[in-house]
Motif scaffolding. Structure first.
Motif, PDB file in Angstrom:
ATOM      1  N   GLY A 283       5.061  -6.700  -8.832  1.00 42.21           N
ATOM      2  CA  GLY A 283       4.505  -5.937  -7.874  1.00 42.21           C
ATOM      3  C   GLY A 283       5.148  -4.628  -7.565  1.00 42.21           C
ATOM      4  O   GLY A 283       4.746  -3.891  -6.487  1.00 42.21           O
ATOM      5  N   TRP A 284       6.281  -4.402  -8.297  1.00 40.44           N
ATOM      6  CA  TRP A 284       7.019  -3.019  -8.238  1.00 40.44           C
ATOM      7  C   TRP A 284       7.515  -2.651  -9.482  1.00 40.44           C
ATOM      8  O   TRP A 284       7.506  -3.398 -10.621  1.00 40.44           O
ATOM      9  CB  TRP A 284       8.307  -3.455  -7.167  1.00 40.44           C
ATOM     10  N   ILE A 302      14.620  -3.984 -10.077  1.00 37.63           N
ATOM     11  CA  ILE A 302      13.218  -3.562  -9.441  1.00 37.63           C
ATOM     12  C   ILE A 302      13.349  -2.808  -8.432  1.00 37.63           C
ATOM     13  O   ILE A 302      14.464  -3.034  -7.552  1.00 37.63           O
ATOM     14  CB  ILE A 302      12.315  -4.715  -9.547  1.00 37.63           C
ATOM     15  N   ASN A 303      12.652  -1.902  -8.206  1.00 36.37           N
ATOM     16  CA  ASN A 303      12.594  -0.994  -6.930  1.00 36.37           C
ATOM     17  C   ASN A 303      11.544  -1.601  -6.092  1.00 36.37           C
ATOM     18  O   ASN A 303      10.102  -1.358  -5.998  1.00 36.37           O
ATOM     19  CB  ASN A 303      12.110   0.387  -7.233  1.00 36.37           C
ATOM     20  N   ALA A 304      12.118  -2.576  -5.043  1.00 34.52           N
ATOM     21  CA  ALA A 304      10.896  -3.190  -4.036  1.00 34.52           C
ATOM     22  C   ALA A 304      11.066  -2.300  -2.908  1.00 34.52           C
ATOM     23  O   ALA A 304      11.610  -2.304  -1.877  1.00 34.52           O
ATOM     24  CB  ALA A 304      11.746  -4.423  -4.125  1.00 34.52           C
ATOM     25  N   TYR A 455       5.822   3.727  -5.965  1.00 34.74           N
ATOM     26  CA  TYR A 455       4.600   3.086  -5.513  1.00 34.74           C
ATOM     27  C   TYR A 455       3.381   2.935  -6.325  1.00 34.74           C
ATOM     28  O   TYR A 455       2.449   2.566  -5.882  1.00 34.74           O
ATOM     29  CB  TYR A 455       4.268   3.543  -4.103  1.00 34.74           C
ATOM     30  N   GLY A 456       3.847   3.073  -7.511  1.00 32.55           N
ATOM     31  CA  GLY A 456       2.696   2.995  -8.586  1.00 32.55           C
ATOM     32  C   GLY A 456       2.230   4.363  -9.093  1.00 32.55           C
ATOM     33  O   GLY A 456       2.523   5.272  -8.489  1.00 32.55           O
ATOM     34  N   ASN A 457       1.545   4.121 -10.245  1.00 34.46           N
ATOM     35  CA  ASN A 457       0.914   5.414 -10.922  1.00 34.46           C
ATOM     36  C   ASN A 457      -0.186   6.132  -9.915  1.00 34.46           C
ATOM     37  O   ASN A 457      -0.264   7.445 -10.046  1.00 34.46           O
ATOM     38  CB  ASN A 457       0.448   5.286 -12.139  1.00 34.46           C
TER      39      ASN A 457
END
Length: 641
Positions: A283-284, A302-304, A455-457
């Motif tokens: 989810g990250w 991962i970048n949480a 935070y996503g594309n």
């Protein structure tokens, strides 16, 4: 040297802006050129000196004696050092006036390593080989070229890198034995911004990527004997953050956003094109990875939400493997040693400025190699941020890190805006922020406005094209949030930022000068059209992919409309402009034109130009004075003693 104090009282009587002056004189001291900067009191300089002498150490590579190569600073600039044993002496190896970014050791060598450095921040990096046999250094790249992404072949016989030249958007890939610069040859004449990623174990193929934007890249395999190039995953519109050949050369492991809003690690079969997801759904974003030399293990982070986590998996099955527990912070520079027994990396946190660690996979043992100094300060006083979310003008939730000083307040506020724009505010160690919180008593709020990475594309694309000023409106919504918090003083709020963050400072002052005490603009874009026309040619098309193409009439009109230099009459709050004369990214002309425009509009600004710097100040003495001048400015506009 005489500097000029602000004529605040006289300006107020005349009805002019508080920082206006009748005469402005440009003063030069050494490599620094300045306007309106007052004398720095001794007490400011002395207290800042401790924060400015905080050091950080970064992992570069493993050394053949079992030690590590690190990058740290003991003088003006960061240089390469060797550490033979955990917590041992840091022995300096390179000694230059210019920063040396790190070192890449020759596989199977006797301690040789490649490094890069530029001149005065011009970013025209040259490649050098250090030979420990006699301490000699030899350059293996060409004059008037920009070089980077140095990658060793598995046998240590050759290194590959990209080369670009001023005005040419098409980069090339070269290879050479760096011990013999005459062996240098172009292995691929490129199109666009290309760079090497990995060699196959047999040395016959080279992976390389072409970067278009943060959401789009292409990946290729180059046959070095024939020159044939095959695109990998050719029908996909995806991004890549890393790529490595499997040891057998039949597949590649890549960090990509294929079929996802977030980046994951995928394995691509080169013969069939079939893809297998190697990592679980976090989810990250997967931030970075390294594949062990035997291909059995993948280390990745991962970048949480801004904090990085370290993970290990079995490369074939995806099964999770033991991983060390680290304090919340940032992790970088992942690299296995030649045996695949240890992973080296850098770890930093709000309480630690950055140190080198290794992890022994079999023993499951974490080892700290350096303990960087913190200027004699007490680490217990360093403030860790809280993560909050606030609602913007359209209902979108914006994450932000909040650093709170002691006491009930109401505290003055400094809004610290990151650059990029596709960057991300992260909770690493920042001595500047710690000084503001502990010594100025200011709260610091560092937002990740729309367009930020991590935070996503979908989130990173929200400021594209004609939506550019929506991210500025996110700052307006943050000012609303600040005003609703009893602990903060909305009337004493300043904005601060560099590069694209400098544009955000200027744009915030255009829109919200009546709500801001002032702003600090560091190497910021003041006009998108002149920026795109004058930024270095090798990167112009890359910036057009983000900001828009100024050659399109409709886009040009929009960019002119939102550019702060065309709206300088709306900037009525005090402004401090800071610039490097050799900046190849945001040319010094961007700062000069906003300075002139603000003055022509009847307002005034402080100005600091470093003749031996580029996109930000890298030399300690320049950075020290920058912090001192910033402190004086912030004390003035925030009403601090």
């Amino acid at each position: 040297m005489q500097r000029f104090l602000l004529a605040v009282a006289a300006a107020a009587v005349a009805g002019a802006p508080a920082f206006a002056q009748t005469d402005v004189e440009r003063v030069t001291e050494g490599n620094l050129v300045m306007e309106n900067i007052p004398e720095i009191p001794a007490e400011v300089r002395e207290r800042l000196r401790q924060y400015q002498n905080v050091r950080a150490a970064g992992f570069s590579d493993f050394a053949p004696d079992g030690g590590v190569l690190i990058s740290t600073r003991f003088g003006e600039t960061s240089q390469v050092h060797h550490v033979a044993a955990p917590m041992g002496m840091r022995r300096q190896i390179t000694f230059y006036d210019e920063p040396v970014g790190g070192a890449s050791a020759r596989p199977g060598g006797a301690g040789e390593f490649v490094f890069a450095k530029d001149t005065g921040g011009d970013e025209y990096y040259q490649g050098y080989l250090y030979d420990p046999a006699d301490g000699s250094v030899a350059r293996f790249t060409e004059d008037d070229t920009r070089n980077g992404a140095f990658v060793w072949s598995e046998d240590g016989a050759r290194v590959a890198w990209y080369r670009s030249t001023e005005g040419d958007p098409d980069w090339d890939i070269l290879a050479a034995d760096p011990s013999d610069p005459e062996s240098r040859r172009v292995v691929h004449e490129g199109e666009g911004a290309i760079y090497p990623a990995d060699w196959s174990d047999d040395g016959e193929r080279l992976l390389f990527a072409r970067y278009y934007s943060i959401t789009h890249a292409d990946l290729f395999a180059l046959d070095l004997a024939s020159g044939d190039v095959v695109e990998i995953n050719p029908d996909a519109d995806v991004a890549y953050r890393g790529a490595e050949f499997a040891p057998d050369g039949e597949s590649v492991f890549v960090v990509t956003d294929q079929d996802s809003d977030f980046h994951r690690i995928m394995e691509i079969d080169l013969a069939t094109g079939d893809m297998r997801q190697a990592t679980p759904e976090h989810g990250w974003d997967v931030e970075a990875m390294d594949l062990s030399p035997d291909g059995s293990t993948i280390a990745y982070t991962i970048n949480a939400g801004g904090v990085e986590e370290l993970h290990f998996i079995d490369a074939e099955t995806g099964a999770a493997l033991p991983a060390p527990e680290l304090p919340a912070g940032l992790i970088g520079g992942l690299q296995f040693d030649d045996a695949g027994a240890r992973l080296g990396f850098t770890h930093t946190s709000p309480a630690s400025p950055g140190d080198v660690w290794t992890y022994d996979l079999e023993a499951e043992r974490l080892t700290r190699w350096t303990q960087s100094e913190v200027g004699g300060l007490e680490p217990e006083t360093f403030v860790a941020p809280d993560l909050i979310r606030y609602e913007s003008f359209d209902g979108l939730e914006i994450p932000a890190f909040v650093y709170r000083p002691e006491g009930e307040g109401p505290h003055p506020v400094i809004v610290d805006i990151h650059g990029g724009p596709e960057s991300q505010e992260r909770p690493g160690f920042n001595p500047r922020i710690q000084y503001w919180v502990n010594e100025l008593g200011a709260a610091v709020i560092a937002p990740n406005v729309r367009g930020s990475a991590g935070y996503g594309n979908q989130y990173v694309a929200l400021d594209n094209g004609m939506n550019r000023e929506d991210s500025v409106r996110d700052i307006g919504a943050l000012l609303d949030w600040i005003a609703a918090q009893p602990e903060f003083d909305a009337e004493r709020t300043a904005v601060y930022g560099g590069s694209y963050g400098g544009y955000m400072v200027l744009a915030s002052l255009v829109h919200y000068s009546d709500r801001l005490a002032g702003g600090v603009d560091i190497v910021g874009i003041s006009n998108f059209v002149t920026f795109l026309e004058n930024t270095s040619g090798y990167r112009r098309d890359l910036r057009r992919a983000e900001y828009g193409d100024e050659r399109d009439p409709e886009m040009r009109a929009f960019l002119e409309e939102i550019s702060p230099s065309n709206r300088a009459d709306e900037i009525t709050a005090p402004l401090f402009i800071i610039q490097g004369a050799n900046d190849p990214r945001v040319p010094a002309s961007e700062s000069e034109q906003i300075l002139q425009a603000v003055r022509e509009a009847g307002n005034e600004a402080w100005y600091l130009l470093a003749m031996d710097e580029g996109h930000g100040f890298a030399k300690k003495s320049n950075r020290d004075f920058q912090r001192e001048a910033e402190t004086m400015f912030l004390r003035d506009i925030l009403g601090l003693d």
